[in-house]
Design an enzyme around this catalytic site. Structure first.
Site, PDB file in Angstrom:
ATOM      1  N   GLU A  79     102.172 -10.819  52.006  1.00  0.00           N
ATOM      2  CA  GLU A  79     103.591 -10.419  52.099  1.00  0.00           C
ATOM      3  C   GLU A  79     103.776  -8.943  51.718  1.00  0.00           C
ATOM      4  O   GLU A  79     104.704  -8.584  50.992  1.00  0.00           O
ATOM      5  CB  GLU A  79     104.448 -11.315  51.197  1.00  0.00           C
ATOM      6  CG  GLU A  79     104.306 -12.794  51.522  1.00  0.00           C
ATOM      7  CD  GLU A  79     105.185 -13.692  50.668  1.00  0.00           C
ATOM      8  OE1 GLU A  79     105.796 -14.609  51.217  1.00  0.00           O
ATOM      9  OE2 GLU A  79     105.249 -13.465  49.437  1.00  0.00           O
ATOM     10  N   CYS A 133     112.722 -19.288  48.238  1.00  0.00           N
ATOM     11  CA  CYS A 133     113.272 -18.127  47.540  1.00  0.00           C
ATOM     12  C   CYS A 133     114.395 -17.459  48.331  1.00  0.00           C
ATOM     13  O   CYS A 133     115.351 -16.936  47.750  1.00  0.00           O
ATOM     14  CB  CYS A 133     112.166 -17.117  47.246  1.00  0.00           C
ATOM     15  SG  CYS A 133     111.190 -16.637  48.685  1.00  0.00           S
TER      16      CYS A 133
END
Length: 654
Positions: free
Chosen positions: A319, A412
């Site tokens: 990421e 998230c």
């Protein structure tokens, strides 16, 4: 009406920030009011049910049951979910709900909030520690600083507690946050049980805000400790749970101190949360060296590692930010949380410096890279936000794909979107001793610097912004500052119908006069559709152009094209006309852009081998003309699965 007490960033009286969040801010109509309405009525309202289904709330009940039973270790309870940081989803939803309550009272939502506050308080240990994963037998607290996310979760609890306190006036959750912060302070530091940092920054900005709320200097000192300790290689290496590779120190920004860093690196969300906390610390301490480092890192991000949409994070691998100018459209990760983190960082840089360029990036990111992550229905989400999806896309298994998803295993992003939308009025205006500054344009009422104004606008669809003075001090000159967006090349400014020389100042249009109630300032921003080309260094989209209008980036979706033409099968000429159409029935009401393109030949002239000698390549061959329809990027993937493209290949000149 909202006040700064109901916003997430409130510099202390001692802070060196030249700008402070406006003392009053309320969005009352238009584009953002509608997105916030969906957020409140659907996303937030359904949030507790999602958290119940995913097991997040069950973990708090199980931890509370341990305390009730007087047990030191779990007895047949267990942890629900796949990730040790799942508590943070609850805290983010709670923060979002509190900002929404500060804006609009809602008895049902308030009841949900207080029930979850009660549950959190019941789950907290006597010594202040709170993380249900470890309390329910997941491991030994404070022994996994790299992957444990204990300080990350603590940071989100603190931010939720600050929101609860500012929205309701209650100290109950704030007291729990202080007990946790005090426990952390007793554990972390030179000569203490643990002398390192969390693998996922977050607690730094939360501790600064806790200091601002309580005036307790220990919390500011603790934030400084975590910031200065990072970058010295204290985090242990090793594979992640579920991965067989070591991400390396750059992954969690532990390779070099923030003050010495010259580029943004590693996990994009971690990097930007860290820099947001550093900006808060620089504001509170007047640390000019730290400010200089932050300006350098922000510039590196913007000039070499930011997508046209404002999104960041080029690599699915870890990421992460990629290399300079590594911005692939089809393989963009561009996590929704990273766009939110970028807004947090840039907003704090606005307050720290007063410079309009940071609000330019906030605008671009809000309308594009951020908003694409939330479905128009308020019930579906994107974790990743590519700028190109092929008609027959082969995506990796899991829920982090370019398909809108009701919830995620690692959830998230949805509550993070909720908290930014709920707190959005806070990011619209600021004030200083001279007057009021409007950073974003949304219909509503904003006040500060002894000025209160009412804004009406159809932005981003139309470029007219009308600002009417509701309240101003008698005969006292004040300055009203309006941001001139970086995308705008032509504008007019009038006061009470008379054109004025606006005295453009580094992106600000400033009007200084003794305002009286009823005075009207009108800003007209020219908003033609335009073609944008990338820097030649961005080789992934070299030879392409994108369509923009105002602050919006556009894309071609397959479903809108004649005969469901694949966007990968077209080119556009550099000088093609662009036509704007109002489509109130489409995607909740949008402006589309029509562009004349060319359909590529169906038969590949290269035969079995898709490469040709340059000398024999066809150039300027007649191609079938076709009219293409572009829609705002934020609205893509809300109808059906299909191809999508932001960057469009330019036809060769004949």
């Amino acid at each position: 009406m909202n006040t700064t007490q109901a916003g997430p960033v409130l510099p202390s009286p001692r802070a060196v920030s030249p700008l402070r969040p406006a003392s009053a801010a309320r969005i009352e109509g238009g584009f953002w009011a509608e997105r916030r309405r969906v957020n409140a009525r659907t996303s937030l309202a359904e949030g507790p049910g999602r958290l119940e289904q995913a097991g997040n709330l069950a973990n708090f009940r199980a931890a509370a049951a341990l305390r009730t039973d007087g047990a030191d270790t779990p007895s047949g309870t267990g942890f629900s979910g796949d990730f040790q940081f799942q508590d943070s989803d609850v805290y983010k939803w709670l923060e979002a709900a509190c900002w929404q309550l500060a804006d609009t009272p809602d008895e049902t939502l308030a009841t949900e909030v207080e029930a979850i506050v009660e549950l959190i308080a019941a789950a907290q240990r006597e010594d202040g520690y709170l993380q249900t994963y470890y309390q329910l037998g997941g491991g030994i607290p404070w022994t996994e600083p790299g992957w444990g996310h204990e300080l990350y979760c603590a940071g989100h609890l603190i931010q939720a507690a600050v929101a609860h306190h500012r929205a309701t006036g209650s100290d109950r959750l704030l007291a729990a946050a202080r007990r946790l912060a005090d426990h952390i302070d007793s554990v972390f530091g030179p000569g203490k049980q643990v002398d390192t940092v969390c693998g996922h920054p977050e607690v730094e900005t939360a501790l600064v805000e806790l200091h601002r709320t309580t005036d307790e200097k220990r919390y500011l000192d603790l934030a400084r400790y975590f910031l200065e300790r990072r970058g010295h290689g204290t985090l242990s290496s090793g594979a992640d749970r579920g991965h067989d590779r070591d991400p390396g120190p750059e992954y969690w920004q532990d390779h070099t101190p923030v003050r010495a860093a010259d580029e943004v690196t590693g996990h994009a969300v971690r990097q930007l949360y860290l820099l947001a906390g550093a900006a808060d610390l620089a504001a509170e301490t007047g640390d000019t060296e730290l400010r200089t480092a932050l300006e350098r890192l922000w510039r590196d991000m913007v000039t070499t590692k930011t997508y046209l949409t404002g999104a960041v994070g080029s690599r699915h691998d870890w990421e992460a930010f990629g290399d300079a100018h590594e911005l692939p459209a089809d393989r963009a990760y561009a996590e929704t949380c990273a766009a939110i983190a970028s807004v947090h960082f840039s907003w704090r840089m606005v307050l720290l410096t007063g410079e309009a360029r940071y609000s330019d990036l906030v605008e671009r990111t809000l309308f594009n890279g951020f908003l694409a992550g939330a479905g128009l229905d308020g019930r579906t989400w994107l974790y990743v936000n590519p700028l190109h999806r092929r008609a027959r896309s082969h995506e990796r298994p899991g829920d982090q794909t370019a398909h809108r998803t009701p919830w995620f295993r690692c959830a998230c992003c949805p509550p993070n979107v909720m908290r930014l939308l709920a707190g959005l009025p806070h990011y619209v205006a600021t004030a200083d001793d001279s007057g009021l500054q409007l950073h974003q344009y949304a219909t509503g009422v904003y006040g500060g610097g002894s000025l209160t104004v009412r804004v009406t606008t159809e932005y981003p669809w139309e470029g007219t912004v009308t600002v009417t003075v509701d309240d101003a001090p008698t005969a006292l000159p004040r300055t009203l500052s309006l941001r001139l967006p970086a995308w705008c090349v032509d504008h007019t400014l009038t006061v009470n119908g008379t054109t004025v020389e606006d005295g453009t100042d580094s992106g600000w249009l400033r009007i200084t006069r003794a305002f009286t109630p009823g005075d009207t300032v009108r800003l007209d921003l020219a908003m033609p559709a335009r073609l944008t080309v990338p820097s030649s260094r961005v080789d992934a989209v070299r030879g392409c152009a994108a369509i923009e209008r105002g602050p919006l980036v556009y894309c071609l979706e397959q479903t809108d094209q004649p005969g469901r033409l694949d966007p990968d099968s077209i080119t556009v000429a550099p000088d093609v006309p662009l036509t704007v159409h109002s489509r109130p029935e489409l995607l909740g009401g949008v402006r589309t852009v029509s562009v004349a393109g060319n359909r590529l030949p169906t038969d590949d002239p290269s035969g079995d081998w898709p490469y040709l000698p340059y000398a024999s390549a066809a150039s300027g061959e007649p191609q079938e003309s076709v009219e293409l329809t572009a829609v705002p990027y934020y609205a893509w993937a809300n109808r059906e699965t299909g191809a999508m493209r932001v960057w469009l290949p330019l036809a060769a000149r004949g």
